[in-house]
Design a protein around this motif. Sequence first.
Motif, PDB file in Angstrom:
ATOM      1  N   LEU A 360      -5.588   7.441  21.743  1.00 28.73           N
ATOM      2  CA  LEU A 360      -4.743   8.589  21.388  1.00 28.73           C
ATOM      3  C   LEU A 360      -5.168   9.766  22.247  1.00 28.73           C
ATOM      4  O   LEU A 360      -6.352  10.003  22.450  1.00 28.73           O
ATOM      5  CB  LEU A 360      -4.930   8.932  19.902  1.00 28.73           C
ATOM      6  CG  LEU A 360      -4.483   7.862  18.898  1.00 28.73           C
ATOM      7  CD1 LEU A 360      -5.003   8.211  17.510  1.00 28.73           C
ATOM      8  CD2 LEU A 360      -2.960   7.757  18.880  1.00 28.73           C
ATOM      9  N   TYR A 362      -4.371  14.014  23.431  1.00 23.74           N
ATOM     10  CA  TYR A 362      -3.624  15.267  23.225  1.00 23.74           C
ATOM     11  C   TYR A 362      -4.167  16.333  24.165  1.00 23.74           C
ATOM     12  O   TYR A 362      -5.282  16.213  24.682  1.00 23.74           O
ATOM     13  CB  TYR A 362      -3.674  15.718  21.773  1.00 23.74           C
ATOM     14  CG  TYR A 362      -5.044  16.092  21.250  1.00 23.74           C
ATOM     15  CD1 TYR A 362      -5.858  15.141  20.651  1.00 23.74           C
ATOM     16  CD2 TYR A 362      -5.507  17.404  21.339  1.00 23.74           C
ATOM     17  CE1 TYR A 362      -7.109  15.471  20.169  1.00 23.74           C
ATOM     18  CE2 TYR A 362      -6.758  17.748  20.844  1.00 23.74           C
ATOM     19  CZ  TYR A 362      -7.556  16.780  20.266  1.00 23.74           C
ATOM     20  OH  TYR A 362      -8.788  17.113  19.780  1.00 23.74           O
ATOM     21  N   LYS A 370      -5.377  23.208  17.919  1.00 24.14           N
ATOM     22  CA  LYS A 370      -4.570  21.993  18.031  1.00 24.14           C
ATOM     23  C   LYS A 370      -4.630  21.221  16.714  1.00 24.14           C
ATOM     24  O   LYS A 370      -5.726  21.006  16.161  1.00 24.14           O
ATOM     25  CB  LYS A 370      -5.114  21.101  19.160  1.00 24.14           C
ATOM     26  CG  LYS A 370      -4.995  21.730  20.525  1.00 24.14           C
ATOM     27  CD  LYS A 370      -3.542  21.841  20.966  1.00 24.14           C
ATOM     28  CE  LYS A 370      -3.470  22.460  22.343  1.00 24.14           C
ATOM     29  NZ  LYS A 370      -2.076  22.563  22.832  1.00 24.14           N
ATOM     30  N   GLN A 372      -4.337  18.129  16.082  1.00 23.17           N
ATOM     31  CA  GLN A 372      -5.144  16.899  16.156  1.00 23.17           C
ATOM     32  C   GLN A 372      -6.634  17.235  16.045  1.00 23.17           C
ATOM     33  O   GLN A 372      -7.408  16.467  15.447  1.00 23.17           O
ATOM     34  CB  GLN A 372      -4.890  16.154  17.466  1.00 23.17           C
ATOM     35  CG  GLN A 372      -3.442  15.716  17.670  1.00 23.17           C
ATOM     36  CD  GLN A 372      -2.641  16.729  18.476  1.00 23.17           C
ATOM     37  OE1 GLN A 372      -2.927  17.939  18.423  1.00 23.17           O
ATOM     38  NE2 GLN A 372      -1.640  16.261  19.198  1.00 23.17           N
ATOM     39  N   GLU A 376      -9.527  15.897  13.503  1.00 22.89           N
ATOM     40  CA  GLU A 376     -10.842  15.378  13.897  1.00 22.89           C
ATOM     41  C   GLU A 376     -11.952  16.111  13.152  1.00 22.89           C
ATOM     42  O   GLU A 376     -12.941  15.502  12.738  1.00 22.89           O
ATOM     43  CB  GLU A 376     -11.024  15.514  15.407  1.00 22.89           C
ATOM     44  CG  GLU A 376     -10.133  14.573  16.177  1.00 22.89           C
ATOM     45  CD  GLU A 376     -10.386  14.669  17.665  1.00 22.89           C
ATOM     46  OE1 GLU A 376     -11.094  13.797  18.183  1.00 22.89           O
ATOM     47  OE2 GLU A 376      -9.893  15.627  18.297  1.00 22.89           O
ATOM     48  N   HIS A 397       2.303  16.214  10.503  1.00 20.43           N
ATOM     49  CA  HIS A 397       0.935  16.262   9.966  1.00 20.43           C
ATOM     50  C   HIS A 397       0.546  14.939   9.323  1.00 20.43           C
ATOM     51  O   HIS A 397      -0.591  14.499   9.392  1.00 20.43           O
ATOM     52  CB  HIS A 397       0.803  17.405   8.937  1.00 20.43           C
ATOM     53  CG  HIS A 397       1.544  17.125   7.668  1.00 20.43           C
ATOM     54  ND1 HIS A 397       2.886  17.361   7.520  1.00 20.43           N
ATOM     55  CD2 HIS A 397       1.136  16.577   6.498  1.00 20.43           C
ATOM     56  CE1 HIS A 397       3.271  16.985   6.311  1.00 20.43           C
ATOM     57  NE2 HIS A 397       2.233  16.512   5.677  1.00 20.43           N
ATOM     58  N   TRP A 400      -0.309  12.525  12.123  1.00 23.48           N
ATOM     59  CA  TRP A 400      -1.640  12.836  12.664  1.00 23.48           C
ATOM     60  C   TRP A 400      -2.726  12.405  11.679  1.00 23.48           C
ATOM     61  O   TRP A 400      -3.777  11.903  12.063  1.00 23.48           O
ATOM     62  CB  TRP A 400      -1.762  14.340  12.969  1.00 23.48           C
ATOM     63  CG  TRP A 400      -1.044  14.746  14.225  1.00 23.48           C
ATOM     64  CD1 TRP A 400      -1.065  14.081  15.410  1.00 23.48           C
ATOM     65  CD2 TRP A 400      -0.207  15.897  14.409  1.00 23.48           C
ATOM     66  NE1 TRP A 400      -0.280  14.761  16.330  1.00 23.48           N
ATOM     67  CE2 TRP A 400       0.247  15.872  15.746  1.00 23.48           C
ATOM     68  CE3 TRP A 400       0.197  16.950  13.584  1.00 23.48           C
ATOM     69  CZ2 TRP A 400       1.087  16.859  16.281  1.00 23.48           C
ATOM     70  CZ3 TRP A 400       1.019  17.923  14.106  1.00 23.48           C
ATOM     71  CH2 TRP A 400       1.473  17.884  15.440  1.00 23.48           C
ATOM     72  N   GLN A 403      -3.310   8.864  12.031  1.00 26.95           N
ATOM     73  CA  GLN A 403      -3.984   8.495  13.280  1.00 26.95           C
ATOM     74  C   GLN A 403      -5.470   8.874  13.299  1.00 26.95           C
ATOM     75  O   GLN A 403      -6.269   8.200  13.941  1.00 26.95           O
ATOM     76  CB  GLN A 403      -3.299   9.191  14.463  1.00 26.95           C
ATOM     77  CG  GLN A 403      -1.897   8.689  14.743  1.00 26.95           C
ATOM     78  CD  GLN A 403      -1.203   9.503  15.833  1.00 26.95           C
ATOM     79  OE1 GLN A 403      -1.590  10.634  16.116  1.00 26.95           O
ATOM     80  NE2 GLN A 403      -0.187   8.924  16.450  1.00 26.95           N
ATOM     81  N   TYR A 404      -5.813   9.980  12.653  1.00 24.13           N
ATOM     82  CA  TYR A 404      -7.164  10.520  12.859  1.00 24.13           C
ATOM     83  C   TYR A 404      -8.084  10.425  11.647  1.00 24.13           C
ATOM     84  O   TYR A 404      -9.290  10.559  11.784  1.00 24.13           O
ATOM     85  CB  TYR A 404      -7.080  11.985  13.315  1.00 24.13           C
ATOM     86  CG  TYR A 404      -6.518  12.130  14.710  1.00 24.13           C
ATOM     87  CD1 TYR A 404      -7.355  12.061  15.828  1.00 24.13           C
ATOM     88  CD2 TYR A 404      -5.160  12.304  14.928  1.00 24.13           C
ATOM     89  CE1 TYR A 404      -6.846  12.179  17.107  1.00 24.13           C
ATOM     90  CE2 TYR A 404      -4.633  12.419  16.205  1.00 24.13           C
ATOM     91  CZ  TYR A 404      -5.490  12.356  17.291  1.00 24.13           C
ATOM     92  OH  TYR A 404      -4.986  12.464  18.565  1.00 24.13           O
ATOM     93  N   GLU A 548       2.931  21.521  19.866  1.00 25.03           N
ATOM     94  CA  GLU A 548       2.233  20.240  19.871  1.00 25.03           C
ATOM     95  C   GLU A 548       3.102  19.176  19.202  1.00 25.03           C
ATOM     96  O   GLU A 548       3.589  19.361  18.088  1.00 25.03           O
ATOM     97  CB  GLU A 548       0.906  20.387  19.138  1.00 25.03           C
ATOM     98  CG  GLU A 548      -0.119  19.347  19.489  1.00 25.03           C
ATOM     99  CD  GLU A 548      -0.427  19.258  20.978  1.00 25.03           C
ATOM    100  OE1 GLU A 548      -0.396  18.130  21.475  1.00 25.03           O
ATOM    101  OE2 GLU A 548      -0.672  20.302  21.626  1.00 25.03           O
ATOM    102  N   CYS A 550       3.832  14.935  18.200  1.00 24.83           N
ATOM    103  CA  CYS A 550       3.076  13.774  17.734  1.00 24.83           C
ATOM    104  C   CYS A 550       3.397  12.556  18.611  1.00 24.83           C
ATOM    105  O   CYS A 550       4.530  12.078  18.634  1.00 24.83           O
ATOM    106  CB  CYS A 550       3.424  13.483  16.281  1.00 24.83           C
ATOM    107  SG  CYS A 550       2.421  12.185  15.572  1.00 24.83           S
ATOM    108  N   ALA A 577      -9.825   6.988  18.516  1.00 27.89           N
ATOM    109  CA  ALA A 577      -9.866   7.345  17.100  1.00 27.89           C
ATOM    110  C   ALA A 577     -10.773   6.416  16.303  1.00 27.89           C
ATOM    111  O   ALA A 577     -11.215   6.760  15.218  1.00 27.89           O
ATOM    112  CB  ALA A 577      -8.468   7.325  16.525  1.00 27.89           C
TER     113      ALA A 577
END
Lengths: 578, 171
Positions: A360, A362, A370, A372, A376, A397, A400, A403-404, A548, A550, A577
């Motif tokens: 992933l 960005y 950001k 993302q 994190e 959101h 994300w 994903q994270y 930003e 996705c 990730a």
Amino acid sequence: MKMLGADAILRSLEAEGVDIVFGIPGGAILPTYDAFARGTTVRHVLARHEQGAGHMAQGYARASGRVGVALATSGPGATNLVTPIADAWMDSTPLVCLTGQVRSSLIGTDAFQECDITGITIPIVKHSWLVQDVDEIAAVMKAAFHIARTGRCGPVLVDIPRDVQEAELDFSYPDEVDLPGWRPPRRGHPRQIREAARWVAEAERPVLYVGGGTINADACGELKDLAESGRLPVITTLMGKGAFPETHELFAGWPGMHGPKWSNWAMNKADLLVACGARFDDRVTGKLAGFAPGASVVHLDIDAAEIGKLRNADVPVVGPLKQVLRDLGSELRRLHEGDTARRYDGWVDQIFEWRDEFPLRYSTDGELVKPQAVMESLQAATADRDNVIWTTGVGQHQMWAMQYLLCDEPRRFVTSGGLGTMGYGVPAAVGAKAAQPDATVVCVDGDGCFQMTGSELATSVMEDLPIIVAIINNGYLGMVHQWQNLFYDDRLSQVHLTHAVPDYAKLAEAYGALGIMVDERSQVDDAIDQALNAGRTTVIDFRVDPREQCYPMIPAGAAALELIEFEEGAETEGVRAL
Amino acid sequence: MRHTLSVHVENKSGVLMRITSLFVRRGFNIESLAVGPTERPDVSRVTMRIDCSQHSLEQIEKQMHKLVNVLRVSELGPGEAIERELLLVKVTAPPDRRAELMSLGDVFHARVIDLGPDALIFEVVGTPEELESFEELVRPHGIKELVRTGRIGLGRASAKPDAGRRLALIR
């Protein structure tokens, strides 16, 4: 024992072991609320909107595995439950909704706050009852809970006229249900399971495609055994997130519209998909005809109607996944006889090569926070906590978050998948906190979503159910913005909400919660620490970069391998990730 | 493709709406629908005629099986089942045309159940196809009103005990 119908409702809830219900009183349900006042072991959480009460019951159910219960009055109270009912229907969440109805003599007369809620909800409930005789209450309540949690889980509705609540009955709670037409499958057919094992053993590139049904079936342990004994890579859907540990060496990510490229490659280049409680949703498959074109399908599901609904199954197995996955695991071990268990290693290695090749990514350009990076930070700050439950709204959101934020256990990621209900996050978090009081419950929300149900902050504060709400505030209806940007030549139409109205930190303070505004990168970690240690409901307003988007993204209707990737700019963060 | 479904249901309120909503949701029209009691007082039988693809039909059958009040769903396949329907038709029948009409009726075993100065009412029982033929034959005489019950059916007694294709559920 002689009692009123209203008391019988509460005695039934107690008999079902219900510890908590979520609701709002009103005219037609008054007798039942009077019964609450007379005393019960059932805790009542007072929501601020019936939709909130419904989503709280859903969040409770998803976080605990027990049946969620929502309570509302007739008419608008009942119609406000329609969205949670539809949501629970799509995501197979066990939910019992109890609604008051106008007096029997007034039904059908357009009486004040009358509506035909059993009629309105017919397409979105497993079953519903209009209780016409007080003597039916116990049997109906027993059946309602039984149906909500057996077979494929889902919502039921019990509509109880006011006069029925006020009538007297001789109450005894039945031990058995009398439902001749309700026969959910009890056991997967051994022959089909042997056949499924044979297909898995003969496959070169198998993938376990795991959906929320595996979590509902409480079959995650069996799944892990199966995956480990066959060394099979596991992909979990949004609803299946957490069914398999996301830090496990065989975990291969998430499929679909915003799944990583490497996960979609694994899914679409497989020669066998073993669908476990998953339903080939269009957000997973993209264009159906182009989905996993070279794969055969073994489909394991409790619901026979899912077999062949969208994708033909070469080997269907209908049954409870706990038993089916257990038997499939032992059958596969027998076929492998220990020594061939490493035959997929080349395939698994290939998937993880793709993972390293396509992480992933960005942009870290500019000064703005950001989204993302916020994810994190949230992940890093909570990684050492045992019991963290994430809830989300719906949109960028949410993707994300998928994903994270990593979940190593089931029931730790509570989200609206099928219906895509914006506003699900905050009330679901309140419900999850009620189910797991020791958990750290974090709602990752969008600013658009938050404005739909943010009033449930009051419930969180007043009922002492503290949650953290991390608003990914880009000032836009972000996912709609993204579609307009990508597919409508960036003609933005009615998507700008603004960062600053309302001022979310001030709004939080107005609700008696802690409010923190973050608009610089350096503030992100401190704000999260502060929230995690506040011990009370906290809202963090992360004002993030509105441009930003996705990624990756499979456009609606495109084949999964036609995904749009993030284009690398000057400064980018490549994030593995996992 | 047209299909006849026979659905055993618990005799409870709302069952018909739950079943028909599965068709309404998909935009399918139900061509004929008949509901009535069976040999068991607590069980009713719904017979419906639908025009939809085989794949859609299988989906709807499976969805119907999930309904709590539905006990059994079977398809009445051609050749495996007997289907009948009842028709009432009020035909213009001045005295000079009565004899002709009544002999027409005899061919179809139609009974005259009411007779007025310028019209009569036939009652015909037969397969839906026979009723359609009869309808066409009397139409030139002037149909004032017509009503049909919708088809009902049973698996043949001469066929295997559980005639009619039961949905193959892998369990």
